[in-house]
Write an enzyme that holds these catalytic residues in place. Structure first.
Site, PDB file in Angstrom:
ATOM      1  N   GLY A  13     -42.201   8.055 -30.906  1.00  8.51           N
ATOM      2  CA  GLY A  13     -41.861   8.709 -29.696  1.00  8.51           C
ATOM      3  C   GLY A  13     -40.735   9.523 -29.920  1.00  8.51           C
ATOM      4  O   GLY A  13     -40.598  10.157 -31.140  1.00  8.51           O
ATOM      5  N   ALA A  83     -33.167   3.887 -28.405  1.00  6.79           N
ATOM      6  CA  ALA A  83     -33.965   2.679 -28.105  1.00  6.79           C
ATOM      7  C   ALA A  83     -34.114   2.670 -26.536  1.00  6.79           C
ATOM      8  O   ALA A  83     -32.655   2.588 -26.017  1.00  6.79           O
ATOM      9  CB  ALA A  83     -33.898   1.346 -28.612  1.00  6.79           C
ATOM     10  N   ILE A  85     -36.090   1.096 -22.648  1.00  4.95           N
ATOM     11  CA  ILE A  85     -37.488   0.961 -21.966  1.00  4.95           C
ATOM     12  C   ILE A  85     -37.272   0.984 -20.408  1.00  4.95           C
ATOM     13  O   ILE A  85     -36.225   1.317 -19.917  1.00  4.95           O
ATOM     14  CB  ILE A  85     -37.638  -0.868 -22.097  1.00  4.95           C
ATOM     15  CG1 ILE A  85     -36.378  -1.652 -21.444  1.00  4.95           C
ATOM     16  CG2 ILE A  85     -38.267  -1.081 -23.588  1.00  4.95           C
ATOM     17  CD1 ILE A  85     -36.754  -3.106 -21.507  1.00  4.95           C
ATOM     18  N   MET A 142     -36.546   6.717  -7.475  1.00  6.90           N
ATOM     19  CA  MET A 142     -36.936   5.603  -6.575  1.00  6.90           C
ATOM     20  C   MET A 142     -38.050   4.894  -7.412  1.00  6.90           C
ATOM     21  O   MET A 142     -38.626   5.439  -8.381  1.00  6.90           O
ATOM     22  CB  MET A 142     -37.828   6.179  -5.288  1.00  6.90           C
ATOM     23  CG  MET A 142     -38.878   6.878  -5.521  1.00  6.90           C
ATOM     24  SD  MET A 142     -39.325   7.410  -3.729  1.00  6.90           S
ATOM     25  CE  MET A 142     -40.171   5.965  -3.045  1.00  6.90           C
ATOM     26  N   GLY A 143     -37.641   3.466  -7.444  1.00  6.35           N
ATOM     27  CA  GLY A 143     -38.406   2.567  -8.277  1.00  6.35           C
ATOM     28  C   GLY A 143     -37.831   2.427  -9.490  1.00  6.35           C
ATOM     29  O   GLY A 143     -38.470   1.600 -10.404  1.00  6.35           O
ATOM     30  N   TYR A 147     -33.088   1.403 -14.274  1.00  8.63           N
ATOM     31  CA  TYR A 147     -33.184   2.505 -15.227  1.00  8.63           C
ATOM     32  C   TYR A 147     -32.141   3.504 -14.942  1.00  8.63           C
ATOM     33  O   TYR A 147     -31.407   4.065 -15.843  1.00  8.63           O
ATOM     34  CB  TYR A 147     -34.541   3.100 -15.433  1.00  8.63           C
ATOM     35  CG  TYR A 147     -34.785   4.021 -16.568  1.00  8.63           C
ATOM     36  CD1 TYR A 147     -35.121   3.518 -17.740  1.00  8.63           C
ATOM     37  CD2 TYR A 147     -34.594   5.341 -16.229  1.00  8.63           C
ATOM     38  CE1 TYR A 147     -35.324   4.667 -18.881  1.00  8.63           C
ATOM     39  CE2 TYR A 147     -35.068   6.281 -17.460  1.00  8.63           C
ATOM     40  CZ  TYR A 147     -35.223   5.837 -18.438  1.00  8.63           C
ATOM     41  OH  TYR A 147     -35.604   6.912 -19.647  1.00  8.63           O
ATOM     42  N   GLY A 178     -35.624  15.339 -19.532  1.00 12.99           N
ATOM     43  CA  GLY A 178     -36.555  15.187 -18.568  1.00 12.99           C
ATOM     44  C   GLY A 178     -37.829  14.547 -18.913  1.00 12.99           C
ATOM     45  O   GLY A 178     -37.669  13.658 -19.977  1.00 12.99           O
ATOM     46  N   TYR A 179     -38.967  14.917 -18.451  1.00 11.79           N
ATOM     47  CA  TYR A 179     -40.222  13.923 -18.925  1.00 11.79           C
ATOM     48  C   TYR A 179     -40.693  14.617 -20.267  1.00 11.79           C
ATOM     49  O   TYR A 179     -41.045  15.745 -20.089  1.00 11.79           O
ATOM     50  CB  TYR A 179     -41.078  14.097 -17.481  1.00 11.79           C
ATOM     51  CG  TYR A 179     -40.814  13.176 -16.758  1.00 11.79           C
ATOM     52  CD1 TYR A 179     -40.891  11.765 -16.435  1.00 11.79           C
ATOM     53  CD2 TYR A 179     -39.877  13.652 -15.611  1.00 11.79           C
ATOM     54  CE1 TYR A 179     -40.662  10.760 -15.581  1.00 11.79           C
ATOM     55  CE2 TYR A 179     -39.594  12.821 -14.421  1.00 11.79           C
ATOM     56  CZ  TYR A 179     -39.638  11.504 -14.556  1.00 11.79           C
ATOM     57  OH  TYR A 179     -39.232  10.739 -13.481  1.00 11.79           O
ATOM     58  N   ILE A 180     -40.936  13.752 -21.144  1.00 10.37           N
ATOM     59  CA  ILE A 180     -41.341  13.896 -22.430  1.00 10.37           C
ATOM     60  C   ILE A 180     -42.634  13.350 -22.699  1.00 10.37           C
ATOM     61  O   ILE A 180     -42.574  12.123 -22.328  1.00 10.37           O
ATOM     62  CB  ILE A 180     -40.280  13.573 -23.715  1.00 10.37           C
ATOM     63  CG1 ILE A 180     -38.808  14.228 -23.113  1.00 10.37           C
ATOM     64  CG2 ILE A 180     -40.623  13.927 -24.882  1.00 10.37           C
ATOM     65  CD1 ILE A 180     -38.502  15.654 -23.121  1.00 10.37           C
TER      66      ILE A 180
HETATM   67  P1  NDP Z   1     -41.236   5.072 -26.688  1.00  8.23           P
HETATM   68  O1  NDP Z   1     -41.466   3.931 -25.725  1.00  8.23           O
HETATM   69  O2  NDP Z   1     -42.305   5.887 -27.076  1.00  8.23           O
HETATM   70  O3  NDP Z   1     -40.387   4.318 -27.821  1.00  8.23           O
HETATM   71  C1  NDP Z   1     -39.341   3.412 -27.603  1.00  8.23           C
HETATM   72  C2  NDP Z   1     -38.769   3.042 -28.884  1.00  8.23           C
HETATM   73  O4  NDP Z   1     -37.739   2.062 -28.724  1.00  8.23           O
HETATM   74  C3  NDP Z   1     -39.809   2.280 -29.857  1.00  8.23           C
HETATM   75  O5  NDP Z   1     -39.480   2.559 -31.413  1.00  8.23           O
HETATM   76  C4  NDP Z   1     -39.532   0.775 -29.594  1.00  8.23           C
HETATM   77  O6  NDP Z   1     -39.623  -0.221 -30.486  1.00  8.23           O
HETATM   78  C5  NDP Z   1     -37.937   0.940 -29.374  1.00  8.23           C
HETATM   79  N1  NDP Z   1     -37.254  -0.118 -28.575  1.00  8.23           N
HETATM   80  C6  NDP Z   1     -37.472  -0.658 -27.418  1.00  8.23           C
HETATM   81  N2  NDP Z   1     -36.874  -1.717 -26.810  1.00  8.23           N
HETATM   82  C7  NDP Z   1     -36.158  -2.224 -28.058  1.00  8.23           C
HETATM   83  C8  NDP Z   1     -35.369  -3.219 -28.252  1.00  8.23           C
HETATM   84  N3  NDP Z   1     -34.993  -3.987 -27.432  1.00  8.23           N
HETATM   85  N4  NDP Z   1     -34.895  -3.227 -29.658  1.00  8.23           N
HETATM   86  C9  NDP Z   1     -34.966  -2.359 -30.400  1.00  8.23           C
HETATM   87  N5  NDP Z   1     -35.576  -1.235 -30.276  1.00  8.23           N
HETATM   88  C10 NDP Z   1     -36.422  -1.033 -29.009  1.00  8.23           C
HETATM   89  O7  NDP Z   1     -39.979   5.806 -25.840  1.00  8.23           O
HETATM   90  P2  NDP Z   1     -39.657   7.238 -25.587  1.00  8.23           P
HETATM   91  O8  NDP Z   1     -39.618   7.869 -27.048  1.00  8.23           O
HETATM   92  O9  NDP Z   1     -40.238   7.922 -24.839  1.00  8.23           O
HETATM   93  O10 NDP Z   1     -38.121   7.013 -25.311  1.00  8.23           O
HETATM   94  C11 NDP Z   1     -36.998   7.163 -26.185  1.00  8.23           C
HETATM   95  C12 NDP Z   1     -35.891   7.150 -25.448  1.00  8.23           C
HETATM   96  O11 NDP Z   1     -35.680   8.343 -24.535  1.00  8.23           O
HETATM   97  C13 NDP Z   1     -35.506   6.017 -24.302  1.00  8.23           C
HETATM   98  O12 NDP Z   1     -34.140   5.573 -24.445  1.00  8.23           O
HETATM   99  C14 NDP Z   1     -35.975   6.415 -23.141  1.00  8.23           C
HETATM  100  O13 NDP Z   1     -35.402   5.879 -22.107  1.00  8.23           O
HETATM  101  C15 NDP Z   1     -35.488   7.971 -23.073  1.00  8.23           C
HETATM  102  N6  NDP Z   1     -36.081   9.078 -22.179  1.00  8.23           N
HETATM  103  C16 NDP Z   1     -37.495   9.216 -22.369  1.00  8.23           C
HETATM  104  C17 NDP Z   1     -38.134  10.096 -21.751  1.00  8.23           C
HETATM  105  C18 NDP Z   1     -39.576  10.297 -21.631  1.00  8.23           C
HETATM  106  O14 NDP Z   1     -40.085  10.949 -20.658  1.00  8.23           O
HETATM  107  N7  NDP Z   1     -40.384   9.749 -22.622  1.00  8.23           N
HETATM  108  C19 NDP Z   1     -37.304  10.913 -20.682  1.00  8.23           C
HETATM  109  C20 NDP Z   1     -35.956  10.681 -20.495  1.00  8.23           C
HETATM  110  C21 NDP Z   1     -35.434   9.629 -21.298  1.00  8.23           C
HETATM  111  P3  NDP Z   1     -41.141  -0.785 -30.720  1.00  8.23           P
HETATM  112  O15 NDP Z   1     -42.130   0.300 -31.354  1.00  8.23           O
HETATM  113  O16 NDP Z   1     -41.129  -1.869 -31.554  1.00  8.23           O
HETATM  114  O17 NDP Z   1     -41.657  -1.214 -29.495  1.00  8.23           O
END
Ligand code: NDP
Length: 240
Positions: A13, A83, A85, A142-143, A147, A178-180
């Site tokens: 990601g 990181a 969720i 919302m929801g 987060y 924003g949304y990626i």
């Molecule tokens: P992904 O779900 O694609 O990847 C998440 C990454 O975080 C993975 O490498 C995962 O590891 C790791 N991770 C999750 N939980 C833990 C944990 N408890 N300990 C260690 N590593 C953890 O996420 P994105 O790339 O979409 O998002 C990355 C960041 O950007 C996040 O903080 C997200 O909230 C933020 N964000 C994302 C947006 C989007 O639209 N995508 C928009 C705005 C913010 P594993 O592979 O082992 O699961």
């Protein structure tokens, strides 16, 4: 001198793109993950980036993990708190577990990780701490009270810490994407995604590279006067 960068959730990601971009800038990169070792091993092999596994929601695991990275690569100059969720539920239906999981993983982890690298950065009088917040930490969604609260917390953390570390040449910034287009949106319904894109003025989701390029700027020497800031990258969906 070669800089050492640690990217949490750096194996896929947005984090994956950040790890690759920092490596391309000449950094030695440690990319961490939580449980998806298949993906992490494939990432390590493809990109020649060292991967490490621990749960960022566990303070002791963060301490042990940062120590392991420092022993293998050297003490950390650049920390990317990426990181995260998301666990969606309306507040009246949200469980304590859903609340706690998101607050621990998306907010507590930012402090757990940062506290492990600050002393080393202070000694070197150099550091870059960049945390990935979200549009939903700015406008709320919302929801997603869990987060939205966690991601808004990251912004407050960033502004406060930036004041503490400025004299030591350690900058602290946040990015609010924003949304990626990543797997975090995999659970979203087609209807949600269609509706979402109509709300984004540029008419599309963002790409992971559009976020990683902001990170490489903030991590560079060119960004030495930028601290306590939040850079928004949301295709015009929300202005603060
Ligand atoms: P992904 O779900 O694609 O990847 C998440 C990454 O975080 C993975 O490498 C995962 O590891 C790791 N991770 C999750 N939980 C833990 C944990 N408890 N300990 C260690 N590593 C953890 O996420 P994105 O790339 O979409 O998002 C990355 C960041 O950007 C996040 O903080 C997200 O909230 C933020 N964000 C994302 C947006 C989007 O639209 N995508 C928009 C705005 C913010 P594993 O592979 O082992 O699961």
């Amino acid at each position: 001198m070669t800089k050492i960068a640690l990217v949490t959730g750096g194996t896929r990601g947005i984090g994956g793109a950040i790890s690759i971009a920092l490596k391309n800038q000449g950094c030695k990169v440690a990319a961490t993950y939580n449980s998806n070792s298949e993906k992490a091993d494939a990432f390590a092999k493809e990109h020649g980036i060292d991967v490490f596994q621990w749960n960022v929601a566990d303070a002791n695991a963060c301490e042990a993990g940062v120590k392991e990275v420092a022993e293998k690569l050297g003490s950390i100059d650049i920390l990317i708190n990426n990181a995260g969720i998301s666990k969606a539920a309306m507040s009246h239906k949200m469980t304590i577990e859903q609340w706690d999981d998101v607050i621990r993983t998306d907010l507590d982890s930012v402090f757990y990780m940062t506290r492990c690298v600050l002393e080393g950065m202070r000694e070197k009088a150099f550091g870059r701490i960049i945390s990935i917040s979200s549009i939903n930490g700015q406008k709320g969604e919302m929801g997603l009270v869990n987060y939205s609260a966690a991601k808004a917390g990251v912004l407050g953390f960033t502004k406060a810490l930036a004041q503490e570390t400025a004299r030591k040449n350690i900058t602290v910034n946040a990015i609010a994407p924003g949304y990626i287009d990543t797997e975090i949106l995999a659970d979203a319904s087609e209807d949600f995604l269609k509706g979402l894109i109509t709300k984004i003025p540029v008419g599309r989701l963002g790409t992971v590279e559009e976020i990683s390029r902001i990170v490489t700027f903030l991590a560079s020497d060119d960004a030495g006067f930028v601290t306590g800031s939040t850079i928004t990258a949301n295709g015009g969906q929300y202005f603060i």
